[in-house]
Design a protein around this motif. Structure first.
Motif, PDB file in Angstrom:
ATOM      1  N   GLN A 232      64.428  56.124  22.040  1.00  0.00           N
ATOM      2  CA  GLN A 232      63.434  55.831  21.013  1.00  0.00           C
ATOM      3  C   GLN A 232      62.670  57.093  20.625  1.00  0.00           C
ATOM      4  OE1 GLN A 232      59.720  53.369  21.953  1.00  0.00           O
ATOM      5  NE2 GLN A 232      60.996  51.886  20.861  1.00  0.00           N
ATOM      6  N   TYR A 255      55.401  55.322  13.373  1.00  0.00           N
ATOM      7  CA  TYR A 255      56.808  55.053  13.055  1.00  0.00           C
ATOM      8  C   TYR A 255      57.654  55.154  14.317  1.00  0.00           C
ATOM      9  CZ  TYR A 255      61.588  55.683  11.454  1.00  0.00           C
ATOM     10  OH  TYR A 255      62.941  55.552  11.296  1.00  0.00           O
ATOM     11  N   GLN A 257      61.780  54.743  15.749  1.00  0.00           N
ATOM     12  CA  GLN A 257      63.216  54.520  15.549  1.00  0.00           C
ATOM     13  C   GLN A 257      63.831  54.276  16.914  1.00  0.00           C
ATOM     14  OE1 GLN A 257      65.783  57.116  13.016  1.00  0.00           O
ATOM     15  NE2 GLN A 257      67.001  57.352  14.891  1.00  0.00           N
ATOM     16  N   THR A 258      64.435  53.106  17.090  1.00  0.00           N
ATOM     17  CA  THR A 258      65.038  52.724  18.368  1.00  0.00           C
ATOM     18  C   THR A 258      66.536  52.606  18.199  1.00  0.00           C
ATOM     19  OG1 THR A 258      63.051  51.461  18.932  1.00  0.00           O
ATOM     20  CG2 THR A 258      65.028  51.042  20.235  1.00  0.00           C
ATOM     21  N   ASP A 259      67.294  53.304  19.019  1.00  0.00           N
ATOM     22  CA  ASP A 259      68.758  53.242  19.021  1.00  0.00           C
ATOM     23  C   ASP A 259      69.210  52.648  20.338  1.00  0.00           C
ATOM     24  OD1 ASP A 259      69.418  54.591  16.488  1.00  0.00           O
ATOM     25  OD2 ASP A 259      68.485  56.330  17.440  1.00  0.00           O
ATOM     26  N   ARG A 267      70.443  49.793  15.483  1.00  0.00           N
ATOM     27  CA  ARG A 267      69.244  50.600  15.286  1.00  0.00           C
ATOM     28  C   ARG A 267      68.116  49.752  14.693  1.00  0.00           C
ATOM     29  NH1 ARG A 267      69.688  56.377  12.387  1.00  0.00           N
ATOM     30  NH2 ARG A 267      70.435  56.851  14.500  1.00  0.00           N
ATOM     31  N   ASN A 268      66.872  50.125  15.093  1.00  0.00           N
ATOM     32  CA  ASN A 268      65.686  49.466  14.561  1.00  0.00           C
ATOM     33  C   ASN A 268      64.731  50.513  14.005  1.00  0.00           C
ATOM     34  OD1 ASN A 268      62.609  48.762  15.369  1.00  0.00           O
ATOM     35  ND2 ASN A 268      63.649  46.923  14.642  1.00  0.00           N
ATOM     36  N   HIS A 269      64.176  50.238  12.824  1.00  0.00           N
ATOM     37  CA  HIS A 269      63.129  51.066  12.231  1.00  0.00           C
ATOM     38  C   HIS A 269      61.852  50.237  12.174  1.00  0.00           C
ATOM     39  CE1 HIS A 269      65.976  54.163  10.836  1.00  0.00           C
ATOM     40  NE2 HIS A 269      66.776  53.155  10.557  1.00  0.00           N
ATOM     41  N   LEU A 271      57.864  50.733  10.939  1.00  0.00           N
ATOM     42  CA  LEU A 271      56.766  51.473  10.337  1.00  0.00           C
ATOM     43  C   LEU A 271      55.555  50.570  10.263  1.00  0.00           C
ATOM     44  CD1 LEU A 271      55.637  53.955   8.777  1.00  0.00           C
ATOM     45  CD2 LEU A 271      56.490  52.854   6.679  1.00  0.00           C
ATOM     46  N   SER A 292      62.938  46.851  10.146  1.00  0.00           N
ATOM     47  CA  SER A 292      64.286  46.709   9.593  1.00  0.00           C
ATOM     48  C   SER A 292      65.311  47.163  10.616  1.00  0.00           C
ATOM     49  CB  SER A 292      64.429  47.518   8.295  1.00  0.00           C
ATOM     50  OG  SER A 292      64.247  48.889   8.545  1.00  0.00           O
ATOM     51  N   GLY A 293      66.525  46.697  10.437  1.00  0.00           N
ATOM     52  CA  GLY A 293      67.614  47.090  11.325  1.00  0.00           C
ATOM     53  C   GLY A 293      68.310  45.910  11.956  1.00  0.00           C
ATOM     54  N   ASN A 320      63.378  42.178  12.073  1.00  0.00           N
ATOM     55  CA  ASN A 320      63.162  42.356  10.634  1.00  0.00           C
ATOM     56  C   ASN A 320      61.843  41.751  10.157  1.00  0.00           C
ATOM     57  OD1 ASN A 320      65.419  43.895  10.047  1.00  0.00           O
ATOM     58  ND2 ASN A 320      66.698  42.123   9.611  1.00  0.00           N
TER      59      ASN A 320
END
Length: 417
Positions: A232, A255, A257-259, A267-269, A271, A292-293, A320
């Motif tokens: 992350q 923000y 970003q999780t992979d 993946r998850n974004h 914000l 999102s993701g 989401n």
């Protein structure tokens, strides 16, 4: 319940080193020590608005004791010390039929449960942390309570949660704070024992920091890796803009970003942000989030998500999920009543993906009234009244059950050293 002792050899070595010092060094260590005892009395009742279920009402009343001892550092190029935290929770009133949650509710999460589902009479934990300091850098090994964007310990019930591991903090450059650490075990807020992370996860590693660009602007970045589950990235900006005398605008942007590595989820974004206008005794705030993701936000076991929409009951981090928030705070010092504050907020989540469909909705309303006594006799005594309403609409998953809830928290911290 199983109790696990810390399994960090270096911790024992540092503890020994902290005491094998000269008399002068030991005196310096003791002179800078501080200790306190926090008394925390909490009552919680929860009405599950789910007719026909086995458990429609939850109620717990308990007393917590949290003792903290923080030593100073011994003299020398490398200073050594140790911190100790001891916690005890005592059930005052509750029962087997009043601590378990309704369908999907997950329970109240305030007291450990026996094998038959009844709450224990008491529970406790003892944590020891060895520490060392060189210049403006410190290393802590043992029991930790991190408050960082990628991991935050939970303290929303009677006793706080903890982690075991190591955390290095460096502040050698003015305005720059760096962190590096590894967590190997956790202890939940309603447990009295440390345990390994679930699903054969060995550890959580973190690296990052924050930099004060100027007195008004702070930027931060953190990286976290939850073994083979996810990695992350976090980036954040906090800005304070003085507008006029007694008028200030605070912007807080976050923000993630999780992979996900091994799970194949993707993946998850995430914000989210909050804008707060302070005008004298008033604060007006508006928040937002965009999720999102192909997955949810990555959060390690026992941690709260670092989200502006984290609320009393729910986290608003379903798959989401978009959300908005309105919040108002008032400090009654403006009316000549110092120590009395009020907060209310409303959070609405929507476009949630779940087994019930892709248009799920949920909302929560919180109202807090807090009074901290100011006079010499009861100074520091804090009474916190909290009201919660949560509604889940076309949403399935953890916590997705309508509730009405009230909490009363009375706390007092007694200095010992």
């Amino acid at each position: 319940m199983t109790r696990k002792a810390p399994s960090l050899p270096l911790l024992s070595c540092m503890l020994a080193g902290s005491w094998i010092v000269s008399d002068n060094a030991l005196a310096a260590l003791l002179d800078d020590s501080k200790a306190n005892l926090e008394l925390r009395n909490m009552y919680l009742n929860r009405d599950y608005r789910e007719p026909g279920t086995a458990t429609s009402y939850g109620e717990v009343w308990a007393q917590g004791f949290i003792a903290r001892l923080e030593s100073g550092y011994s003299e020398g190029t490398v200073g050594f010390g140790a911190d100790v935290i001891g916690m005890l929770g005592v059930r005052l009133d509750s029962g087997k039929g009043r601590v378990n949650g309704a369908s999907g509710g997950g329970g109240i999460g305030m007291l450990p449960l026996e094998s038959d589902g009844s709450p224990v009479d008491d529970y406790s934990e003892l944590g020891v942390t060895a520490k060392a300091r060189i210049s403006k850098s410190t290393l802590h090994l043992g029991t930790l309570q991190p408050m960082l964007p990628v991991v935050q310990y939970n303290y929303t019930r009677l006793l706080p949660g903890t982690y075991s591991g190591g955390l290095l903090t460096a502040q050698e450059i003015e305005g720059l704070t760096l962190h590096a650490g590894r967590l190997t075990e956790y202890n939940l807020r309603d447990q009295s024992h440390r345990q390994d992370f679930p699903n054969d996860i060995d550890s959580f590693d973190l690296l990052g920091g924050s930099y004060a660009v100027n007195p008004q602007l702070t930027a931060s970045y953190y990286y976290g890796r939850y073994d083979n589950t996810y990695k992350q990235h976090f980036a954040g900006l906090v800005h304070n803009l003085p507008l006029a005398e007694g008028l200030n605008l605070r912007s807080d942007l976050r923000y993630f970003q999780t992979d996900y590595d091994a799970s194949g989820v993707g993946r998850n974004h995430f914000l989210n942000g909050m804008f707060t206008l302070s005008a004298g005794a008033h604060k007006f705030a508006a928040g937002f989030q965009r999720m999102s993701g192909e997955s949810v936000l990555g959060v390690i076991t026992g941690s709260d998500p670092y989200s502006t929409n984290l609320s009393t009951y729910w986290t608003f981090n379903r798959q989401n999920e978009d959300a908005w928030q309105l919040r108002y705070d008032y400090d009654f010092v403006g009316l000549g009543i110092p120590g009395l504050t009020f907060m209310t907020r409303y959070i609405s989540g929507y476009d949630i993906e779940s087994s019930a469909g892709n248009n799920g909705k949920e909302w929560e309303r919180n109202s807090d009234l807090v009074y901290t006594f100011q006079d010499s006799t009861l100074k520091g005594l804090r009474v916190h009244l909290r009201n919660v309403t949560y509604r889940a609409g076309q949403v399935t998953g953890p916590g997705a059950v309508d509730i009405d809830e009230n909490r009363v928290i009375v706390s007092y911290t007694l200095p010992l050293l």
